[in-house]
Design a protein around this motif. Structure first.
Motif, PDB file in Angstrom:
ATOM      1  N   GLN A 110      76.275  16.997  31.621  1.00  0.00           N
ATOM      2  CA  GLN A 110      76.738  15.895  31.722  1.00  0.00           C
ATOM      3  C   GLN A 110      75.587  14.844  31.770  1.00  0.00           C
ATOM      4  OE1 GLN A 110      78.514  15.813  35.658  1.00  0.00           O
ATOM      5  NE2 GLN A 110      80.586  16.799  34.964  1.00  0.00           N
ATOM      6  N   ARG A 111      74.241  15.510  32.188  1.00  0.00           N
ATOM      7  CA  ARG A 111      73.268  14.687  31.943  1.00  0.00           C
ATOM      8  C   ARG A 111      72.678  14.548  30.570  1.00  0.00           C
ATOM      9  NH1 ARG A 111      69.331  17.734  36.630  1.00  0.00           N
ATOM     10  NH2 ARG A 111      70.500  17.182  38.490  1.00  0.00           N
ATOM     11  N   ILE A 112      72.893  15.205  29.830  1.00  0.00           N
ATOM     12  CA  ILE A 112      72.548  15.106  28.259  1.00  0.00           C
ATOM     13  C   ILE A 112      73.594  13.988  27.537  1.00  0.00           C
ATOM     14  CG2 ILE A 112      72.529  16.312  26.038  1.00  0.00           C
ATOM     15  CD1 ILE A 112      71.796  18.733  27.374  1.00  0.00           C
ATOM     16  N   VAL A 113      74.957  14.189  27.890  1.00  0.00           N
ATOM     17  CA  VAL A 113      75.734  13.267  27.536  1.00  0.00           C
ATOM     18  C   VAL A 113      75.365  11.917  27.930  1.00  0.00           C
ATOM     19  CG1 VAL A 113      78.267  12.462  27.601  1.00  0.00           C
ATOM     20  CG2 VAL A 113      77.658  14.802  27.209  1.00  0.00           C
ATOM     21  N   GLN A 114      75.026  11.699  29.294  1.00  0.00           N
ATOM     22  CA  GLN A 114      74.661  10.360  29.832  1.00  0.00           C
ATOM     23  C   GLN A 114      73.302   9.946  29.116  1.00  0.00           C
ATOM     24  OE1 GLN A 114      74.173  10.901  34.048  1.00  0.00           O
ATOM     25  NE2 GLN A 114      76.405  10.964  34.091  1.00  0.00           N
ATOM     26  N   LEU A 115      72.308  10.781  29.003  1.00  0.00           N
ATOM     27  CA  LEU A 115      71.196  10.423  28.161  1.00  0.00           C
ATOM     28  C   LEU A 115      71.395   9.917  26.614  1.00  0.00           C
ATOM     29  CD1 LEU A 115      68.003  10.185  28.277  1.00  0.00           C
ATOM     30  CD2 LEU A 115      67.812  12.521  27.746  1.00  0.00           C
ATOM     31  N   GLN A 116      72.207  10.720  26.099  1.00  0.00           N
ATOM     32  CA  GLN A 116      72.435  10.248  24.644  1.00  0.00           C
ATOM     33  C   GLN A 116      73.225   8.937  24.638  1.00  0.00           C
ATOM     34  OE1 GLN A 116      74.982  13.456  23.146  1.00  0.00           O
ATOM     35  NE2 GLN A 116      73.522  14.848  22.633  1.00  0.00           N
ATOM     36  N   HIS A 117      74.362   8.716  25.645  1.00  0.00           N
ATOM     37  CA  HIS A 117      74.692   7.318  25.616  1.00  0.00           C
ATOM     38  C   HIS A 117      73.656   6.437  25.891  1.00  0.00           C
ATOM     39  CE1 HIS A 117      77.832   4.373  26.471  1.00  0.00           C
ATOM     40  NE2 HIS A 117      77.165   4.089  27.482  1.00  0.00           N
ATOM     41  N   VAL A 118      72.899   6.518  27.025  1.00  0.00           N
ATOM     42  CA  VAL A 118      71.724   5.421  27.034  1.00  0.00           C
ATOM     43  C   VAL A 118      70.922   5.285  25.816  1.00  0.00           C
ATOM     44  CG1 VAL A 118      69.669   5.021  28.416  1.00  0.00           C
ATOM     45  CG2 VAL A 118      71.798   6.048  29.598  1.00  0.00           C
ATOM     46  N   ILE A 119      70.544   6.514  25.114  1.00  0.00           N
ATOM     47  CA  ILE A 119      69.687   6.293  23.774  1.00  0.00           C
ATOM     48  C   ILE A 119      70.499   5.681  22.873  1.00  0.00           C
ATOM     49  CG2 ILE A 119      68.630   7.678  22.155  1.00  0.00           C
ATOM     50  CD1 ILE A 119      67.884   9.680  24.422  1.00  0.00           C
ATOM     51  N   ARG A 120      71.697   5.785  22.805  1.00  0.00           N
ATOM     52  CA  ARG A 120      72.437   5.161  21.714  1.00  0.00           C
ATOM     53  C   ARG A 120      72.566   3.865  22.069  1.00  0.00           C
ATOM     54  NH1 ARG A 120      76.831  10.193  20.998  1.00  0.00           N
ATOM     55  NH2 ARG A 120      75.724  11.452  19.721  1.00  0.00           N
ATOM     56  N   GLY A 121      72.606   3.241  23.204  1.00  0.00           N
ATOM     57  CA  GLY A 121      72.812   1.998  23.624  1.00  0.00           C
ATOM     58  C   GLY A 121      71.366   1.350  23.228  1.00  0.00           C
ATOM     59  N   TRP A 122      70.553   2.142  23.561  1.00  0.00           N
ATOM     60  CA  TRP A 122      69.140   1.289  23.333  1.00  0.00           C
ATOM     61  C   TRP A 122      68.956   1.200  21.746  1.00  0.00           C
ATOM     62  CZ3 TRP A 122      64.630   3.624  20.618  1.00  0.00           C
ATOM     63  CH2 TRP A 122      63.498   2.663  20.974  1.00  0.00           C
ATOM     64  N   LEU A 123      69.026   2.249  20.945  1.00  0.00           N
ATOM     65  CA  LEU A 123      69.173   2.136  19.609  1.00  0.00           C
ATOM     66  C   LEU A 123      69.996   0.924  19.182  1.00  0.00           C
ATOM     67  CD1 LEU A 123      69.002   5.816  18.318  1.00  0.00           C
ATOM     68  CD2 LEU A 123      66.997   4.206  18.406  1.00  0.00           C
ATOM     69  N   ASN A 124      71.241   0.900  19.578  1.00  0.00           N
ATOM     70  CA  ASN A 124      72.077  -0.285  19.150  1.00  0.00           C
ATOM     71  C   ASN A 124      71.326  -1.504  19.457  1.00  0.00           C
ATOM     72  OD1 ASN A 124      74.066   1.465  18.209  1.00  0.00           O
ATOM     73  ND2 ASN A 124      75.091   1.798  19.854  1.00  0.00           N
ATOM     74  N   HIS A 125      70.981  -1.538  20.794  1.00  0.00           N
ATOM     75  CA  HIS A 125      70.110  -2.819  21.015  1.00  0.00           C
ATOM     76  C   HIS A 125      69.054  -3.289  20.194  1.00  0.00           C
ATOM     77  CE1 HIS A 125      68.707  -5.888  23.784  1.00  0.00           C
ATOM     78  NE2 HIS A 125      67.651  -5.423  24.012  1.00  0.00           N
ATOM     79  N   ARG A 126      68.428  -2.125  19.986  1.00  0.00           N
ATOM     80  CA  ARG A 126      66.905  -2.420  19.225  1.00  0.00           C
ATOM     81  C   ARG A 126      67.642  -2.698  17.657  1.00  0.00           C
ATOM     82  NH1 ARG A 126      62.959   2.335  17.268  1.00  0.00           N
ATOM     83  NH2 ARG A 126      64.825   2.580  16.075  1.00  0.00           N
ATOM     84  N   ASN A 127      68.749  -2.310  17.270  1.00  0.00           N
ATOM     85  CA  ASN A 127      69.261  -2.550  15.892  1.00  0.00           C
ATOM     86  C   ASN A 127      69.574  -4.192  15.872  1.00  0.00           C
ATOM     87  OD1 ASN A 127      68.455  -0.142  14.878  1.00  0.00           O
ATOM     88  ND2 ASN A 127      70.607   0.842  15.269  1.00  0.00           N
ATOM     89  N   ASN A 128      70.443  -4.309  17.178  1.00  0.00           N
ATOM     90  CA  ASN A 128      70.812  -5.802  17.140  1.00  0.00           C
ATOM     91  C   ASN A 128      69.787  -6.708  17.207  1.00  0.00           C
ATOM     92  OD1 ASN A 128      73.374  -4.906  17.163  1.00  0.00           O
ATOM     93  ND2 ASN A 128      73.572  -4.769  19.389  1.00  0.00           N
ATOM     94  N   ALA A 129      68.749  -6.314  18.044  1.00  0.00           N
ATOM     95  CA  ALA A 129      67.382  -7.185  17.952  1.00  0.00           C
ATOM     96  C   ALA A 129      66.556  -7.312  16.769  1.00  0.00           C
ATOM     97  CB  ALA A 129      66.381  -6.532  19.036  1.00  0.00           C
ATOM     98  N   ALA A 130      66.619  -6.260  16.012  1.00  0.00           N
ATOM     99  CA  ALA A 130      66.077  -6.334  14.763  1.00  0.00           C
ATOM    100  C   ALA A 130      66.998  -7.260  13.855  1.00  0.00           C
ATOM    101  CB  ALA A 130      65.916  -4.954  14.136  1.00  0.00           C
ATOM    102  N   THR A 131      68.301  -7.036  13.870  1.00  0.00           N
ATOM    103  CA  THR A 131      68.972  -7.878  13.155  1.00  0.00           C
ATOM    104  C   THR A 131      68.994  -9.270  13.321  1.00  0.00           C
ATOM    105  OG1 THR A 131      70.692  -6.187  13.075  1.00  0.00           O
ATOM    106  CG2 THR A 131      71.711  -8.164  12.469  1.00  0.00           C
ATOM    107  N   ILE A 132      68.865  -9.885  14.793  1.00  0.00           N
ATOM    108  CA  ILE A 132      68.493 -11.147  14.929  1.00  0.00           C
ATOM    109  C   ILE A 132      67.150 -11.713  14.794  1.00  0.00           C
ATOM    110  CG2 ILE A 132      68.315 -12.545  17.220  1.00  0.00           C
ATOM    111  CD1 ILE A 132      70.255 -10.659  18.441  1.00  0.00           C
ATOM    112  N   ILE A 133      66.162 -10.866  14.710  1.00  0.00           N
ATOM    113  CA  ILE A 133      64.836 -11.026  14.222  1.00  0.00           C
ATOM    114  C   ILE A 133      64.758 -11.557  12.683  1.00  0.00           C
ATOM    115  CG2 ILE A 133      62.469 -10.402  14.024  1.00  0.00           C
ATOM    116  CD1 ILE A 133      62.703  -8.736  16.705  1.00  0.00           C
ATOM    117  N   GLN A 134      65.627 -10.395  11.994  1.00  0.00           N
ATOM    118  CA  GLN A 134      65.735 -10.594  10.537  1.00  0.00           C
ATOM    119  C   GLN A 134      66.276 -11.910  10.211  1.00  0.00           C
ATOM    120  OE1 GLN A 134      67.429  -7.252   9.004  1.00  0.00           O
ATOM    121  NE2 GLN A 134      65.588  -6.060   9.150  1.00  0.00           N
TER     122      GLN A 134
END
Length: 1124
Positions: free
Chosen positions: A813-837
């Motif tokens: 359960q902890r690994i699933v939660q960590l993956q969810h958080v990391i994927r959310g962070w990556l999506n946020h970073r990709n969205n931020a990069a997209t906005i910056i671009q």
């Protein structure tokens, strides 16, 4: 060629000027442009440079950097891009110079500017050099400078784009570079990008463009392309292009007719007539590729050299074969060709025969003589034996052995066969086995010819530069094409003559050695001939005398024997007569008859006996005569041999005596000469030995001094060594005592540890026994409770599995939660990069739109200006425009403000003469009044400090007043510019100097300067007001209150007196003229903020103050000093 062009005097001078321009910041990269840090800008510059053809770009980079670039090929774009990024847009040396000592990837201040200067210099050099190299045509095939799909097709466009995006204050960069001696003018046209490759002779040549390009390359007349009509779409355009080629050929006197005599017309080429197109190409080949490709002078020299070498070799062989010096007749047969060829082709045939003369071959034509490949093999072997060994050349070919229709084999009578050579074939009928048929032999001969051509092709591929135009199937067992053979021979001759430098030295050495050897052999042969003639003459004389003497002796011997025979015959006759007379007297008549009978019988017998005796005696006499003659001959031969040997020994003794005397004379002369030399040598040796002895004495003396120094140093060292040993022994004793103490202490500690160890061992054994007992008891208990233990183990296993499962679920359960958080962070970073671009792209689009709008506005302004000039232009404005254009044409580089500023600062810092200083100050006054960049250059240099020093060193003379006036004006211009005001204020004692200057020139306040409209006093007041307007500079107020108040009082009093005199004069004039007069009240300036530089065009910009009272009031108001 590229290095020679880059190191030429013109290019070197231009490069020096470019370096000066960059170092003096006249060419400068904008501060907001970072060629290395900004990835986008770096990629832009890289794409611009990769617009060049990779071959040209490699040549330019290797020439500018002076090193070879390791690339896979000339089209290795990736390698070139890496080199540009690492060496042009970046410099490891500059990075090492400015690198931070502790923080990696951090550089000190000035790194960006130094890197920008380096990149700017290398890039401009690269662009200008490539343009110059393209214009100079350093490559024969002259490829396109830019790629076909490149953004730029002209060097000027590339420079304009670079100056527009990266340079500061630079408009037309190509014009600036033209002033420096680096003009750019190349522009790539569609004709340059035309594909000149030919795949179909009829279709590809009908437009005429490729034919014109071919003629250009052959004639080096690059103006023919300007006459082309490109693209050639219509038939008339194609005919026009082909006519250009035909006209050039006609001008060179080439008959444009094919083999059948039909004229070759441009319409035939356009209509794709293959035979006439091919005939035209052969005309071009024979007119240019053969005649032009061959160096006539070099070929004539080579033919003469080969003939002389063959002649010497023949003469040397003749001397060896015929030592008596019989002369060989030279081959005076001409090598004239049966057909009418050009002079160059005849020279080519002469060269072939000159080389084949070394192999005893003669070539008469360009067809059959080359069908077996032997001639070509011998040509290559003569110059490069390593490629075609002579033993590898097959001599048995169809040209040396022919198979007749009657299946017999014999020698071919072709003139190209070997002539009396050791390697020639003497094939007769009956030599070969009768089982060998003509077909097998013919196949063998064809195989030999194929091997010869294989040798030729292998050697030609190693030599290089010769096209593969021949094949054994086109040459062997047929009549080769004469045109192909001549063309191939021209290529081969040119290549061999170009490569002959490798063997020319050896051939010259061989020629010189053969000349020397031939002369030596000829001289020796002549000496031998003379000696043989002398010996022959002596022997002939001796033999003639011996022959005469032999004849005389023989005649005497014959006469002696003949006389003896006559005497014997006379004696026998007389004896017979006396006998007959006696018989006649004693005989009687009776006996006479009997005796007559008997006498007749006896006479008959006697006659028979005489005949037998005569024959026997004749045989015996002949044998005796033969033996005597033989003995006489032997005796004579021995006698003659002895006589000849005696004469030879006598001559040898005489010769030895003469040689001994001559050698003695030579030895005496040599000994005398050596004796004279020996005396001179003795004198020289005596002087040298004296010099050497004196030098040795000096050396020994110096050595004795050195030995004494060393001895004294050794004695001193020995004393020091003894002291050192004494100290060392004391230290060793002390160390031994301390070490003994430490060892004893350590031993006592070890004893204590040993006792403790014994006690520990005893305790350990006791405890071990207790443990063993406990274990045994436990074993008994466990053995009794084994069933209980098994059940407990089962329960524990189940419990542990349950706990492991819970732990696994929790971790999952902890690994699933960590993956969810990391994927959310990556999506946020990709969205931020997209906005910056998106924002960056929006910003770039806005910037492009702004640039486009600015360009449109500029274009509109230019068009409106053009329209206004077209409609409202007057003669006055036209004259003004022409004068400006004329002034721009006459403008020189040294008249620029930046150059004038640099020169003036150099004069000011370097020279001490007043005239140079005054001239420099005048130039600085103009430059600082008109340019802010010149003010910044002044602030960065030591010129301001020098000006203050100069002001303090001047007196009140007229030249010094001029110097002070211009100096104050320069400082005032620099102070008006806000960025450089602090530089004037920070000079040491600047305020004191200005206050002293006000004190010195207070008595002359009000003096007018006609050109500038102000005095030293007023200008100094303005300068002091500008320096003191900042509230942070409180030092001015503290130092200048009392001084400025006294100056104000003096100035006000003088102004009042001047005003009263002026008022009195004006009243008098008014009374006389009858008009009213209103007195003028001086205006009081309350701020200096409106004093701006002259280049600031504002309506409220205040001019310099001329009135002294207004000037001192402005200073007081600026400092906040009250007037009382």
């Amino acid at each position: 060629d590229a290095c020679c062009l880059f190191t030429s005097e013109t290019m070197v001078q231009a490069i020096k000027k470019l370096e000066v321009e960059i170092e003096t910041r006249r060419l400068l990269v904008r501060r907001d442009r970072h060629l290395w840090k900004d990835v986008g800008e770096r990629q832009k510059v890289l794409n611009w440079l990769l617009s060049y053809n990779p071959l040209w770009l490699r040549i330019g980079l290797e020439t500018v950097y002076g090193e070879l670039i390791a690339l896979e090929s000339n089209s290795d774009v990736m390698g070139l891009a890496i080199f540009i990024l690492n060496r042009l847009l970046w410099n490891p040396d500059i990075a090492a110079e400015y690198r931070h000592p502790t923080v990696p990837h951090l550089y000190r201040e000035g790194h960006e500017e130094a890197l920008s200067k380096f990149t700017l210099k290398k890039l401009l050099l690269l662009v200008c050099f490539l343009d110059c190299a393209k214009q100079s045509r350093i490559m024969d095939h002259d490829p396109c400078l830019f790629c076909k799909d490149a953004e730029f097709k002209a060097s000027k466009d590339l420079l304009l784009a670079f100056s527009r995006d990266f340079l500061s204050g630079e408009g037309d960069l190509s014009r600036h570079l033209g002033f420096l001696g680096l003009p750019v003018s190349h522009m790539q046209t569609p004709l340059d990008e035309f594909d000149f490759a030919v795949t179909n002779l009829a279709a590809d040549l009908q437009c005429g463009i490729r034919l014109v390009r071919t003629i250009e390359l052959l004639t080096k007349n690059w103006n023919l392309s300007k006459q082309l009509r490109v693209p050639a779409i219509s038939r008339l355009q194609k005919i026009h292009n082909v006519d250009i080629v035909l006209n050039v050929l006609k001008e060179r006197g080439i008959h444009l007719k094919d083999e059948s005599g039909t004229s070759i017309d441009s319409r035939d080429i356009v209509d794709r007539h293959r035979e006439r197109t091919l005939a035209l190409l052969w005309k071009i080949v024979f007119a240019f590729q053969v005649d032009v490709f061959l160096n006539v002078e070099q070929l004539k020299e080579e033919i003469e050299f080969l003939k002389n070498a063959h002649k010497r070799k023949t003469q040397l062989g003749a001397l060896k074969t015929f030592p008596n010096g019989c002369k060989l007749q030279e081959d005076s047969s001409s090598n004239s060709l049966p057909q009418s060829y050009s002079d160059n082709v005849e020279l080519l045939m002469a060269w072939v025969n000159a080389v084949c003369g070394f192999y005893n071959m003669k070539v008469e034509n360009f067809t059959v003589c080359f069908s077996d490949g032997r001639v070509l093999c011998h040509l290559i072997h003569h110059y490069h034996p390593c490629y075609v060994p002579l033993e590898a050349v097959c001599q048995r070919t169809t040209q040396t052995v022919e198979c007749s229709r009657t299946h017999t084999v014999g020698l071919n009578s072709s003139s190209s066969s070997f002539l009396e050579s050791d390697t020639s074939l003497n094939v007769m009928e009956g030599i070969f086995d009768q089982t060998v048929t003509a077909s097998v032999l013919y196949k063998e001969l064809l195989d030999n010819e194929r091997k010869n051509f294989q040798l030729i092709n292998a050697a030609v591929s190693d030599l290089g530069g010769i096209p593969a135009m021949i094949h054994h199937s086109d040459m062997s067992n047929t009549i080769p094409d004469e045109k192909v053979v001549i063309t191939y021979l021209s290529f081969l001759c040119s290549r061999l003559l170009d490569l002959r430098q490798e063997t020319r030295a050896a051939r010259l050495i061989q020629s010189a050695w053969r000349n020397y050897r031939m002369k030596k052999e000829l001289k020796l042969s002549q000496e031998r001939d003379r000696a043989a003639r002398v010996i022959q003459k002596s022997v002939i004389n001796f033999l003639s005398r011996q022959r005469i003497l032999k004849r005389v002796n023989a005649a005497i011997f014959i006469q002696k024997h003949w006389r003896r025979y006559l005497a014997r015959m006379i004696f026998l006759t007389l004896k017979q007569t006396k006998l007959e007379e006696a018989r006649s007297k004693s005989a009687t008549v009776i006996q006479a008859s009997y005796r007559g009978y008997k006498a007749r019988q006896w006479v008959n017998k006697t006659r028979a006996a005489q005949v037998i005796q005569a024959w026997f005696r004749g045989c015996r006499a002949r044998k005796e005569y033969a033996s005597v003659v033989k003995a006489i001959c032997v005796i004579q031969s021995h006698f003659k041999t002895k006589q000849q040997r005696t004469w030879f020994l006598k001559m040898k003794f005489c010769a030895l005596t003469i040689q001994r005397r001559w050698r003695a004379t030579l030895t005496a002369r040599r000994i005398q000469h050596q004796f004279l030399k020996l005396q001179a040598a003795c004198l020289i040796q005596k002087a040298y030995r004296g010099f050497k002895a004196r030098r040795k004495l000096v050396q020994q003396k110096a050595a004795a001094v050195i030995i004494q120094n060393h001895l004294r140093a050794w004695q001193e060292g020995r004393l020091q060594f003894m002291k050192y040993n004494k100290t060392r022994r004391a230290v060793i004793k002390l160390q031994a005592f301390i070490r003994g103490y430490l060892v004893r202490k350590k031993i006592s500690e070890q004893k204590q540890k040993k006792r403790l160890l014994y006690f520990t061992a005893a305790v350990y054994h006791h405890i071990s026994a207790i443990k063993i007992q406990r274990v045994y008891r436990i074993h008994l208990i466990l053995k009794l409770a084994q069933n209980q233990i098994s059940s407990v183990l089962i329960i524990q296993r189940w419990f542990r599995a349950k706990m492991q499962q819970k732990r696994f679920l929790r971790d999952y359960q902890r690994i699933v939660q960590l993956q969810h958080v990391i994927r959310g962070w990556l999506n946020h970073r990709n969205n931020a990069a997209t906005i910056i671009q998106q924002n960056v792209r929006r910003f770039l689009a806005c910037r492009r739109r702004r640039k486009f709008a600015v360009g449109v506005i500029k274009f509109q302004a230019l068009w409106r200006g053009y329209s206004w000039r077209k409609s409202n232009d007057t003669a006055k404005t036209k004259a003004l425009r022409r004068s400006l254009e004329k002034a721009n044409e006459k403008s020189r580089e040294e008249n620029k403000l930046c150059n004038r500023t640099a020169i003036a600062i150099e004069y000011l810092l370097k020279y001490k003469h007043l005239s140079y200083i005054l001239a420099a100050l005048k130039h600085l006054e103009v430059a600082t009044r008109l340019s802010p960049l010149c003010c910044e250059n002044m602030a960065q240099s030591r010129a301001i400090f020098t000006i203050f020093v100069l002001i303090r060193s001047c007196n009140r003379s007229v030249p010094c007043m001029d110097v002070i006036r211009y100096s104050i004006q320069v400082l005032l211009n620099v102070s008006k510019y806000e960025r450089t005001t602090q530089a004037v204020y920070e000079v040491e004692n600047s305020i004191d100097t200005l206050l002293d200057l006000l004190q010195i020139y207070r008595g002359k306040a009000g003096d007018k300067i006609s050109e500038k409209g102000g005095s030293i006093f007023t200008k100094t007041c303005c300068l002091l007001a500008i320096l003191s307007k900042d509230s942070k500079r409180a030092l001015v107020r503290l130092k200048s209150v009392t001084c400025i108040q006294s100056l104000y009082k003096l100035t006000a009093r003088k102004h009042k007196m001047d005003a009263e005199r002026t008022l009195l004069k004006q009243k008098t004039n008014t009374f006389l003229s009858g008009t009213s007069f209103v007195p003028v009240t001086p205006l009081r300036i309350k701020t200096v903020s409106r004093i701006k530089p002259d280049w600031v065009l504002r309506k409220d910009n205040m001019q310099e103050i001329v009135d002294p009272l207004q000037a001192i009031l402005m200073v007081m108001d600026t400092l906040g000093i009250a007037c009382y």
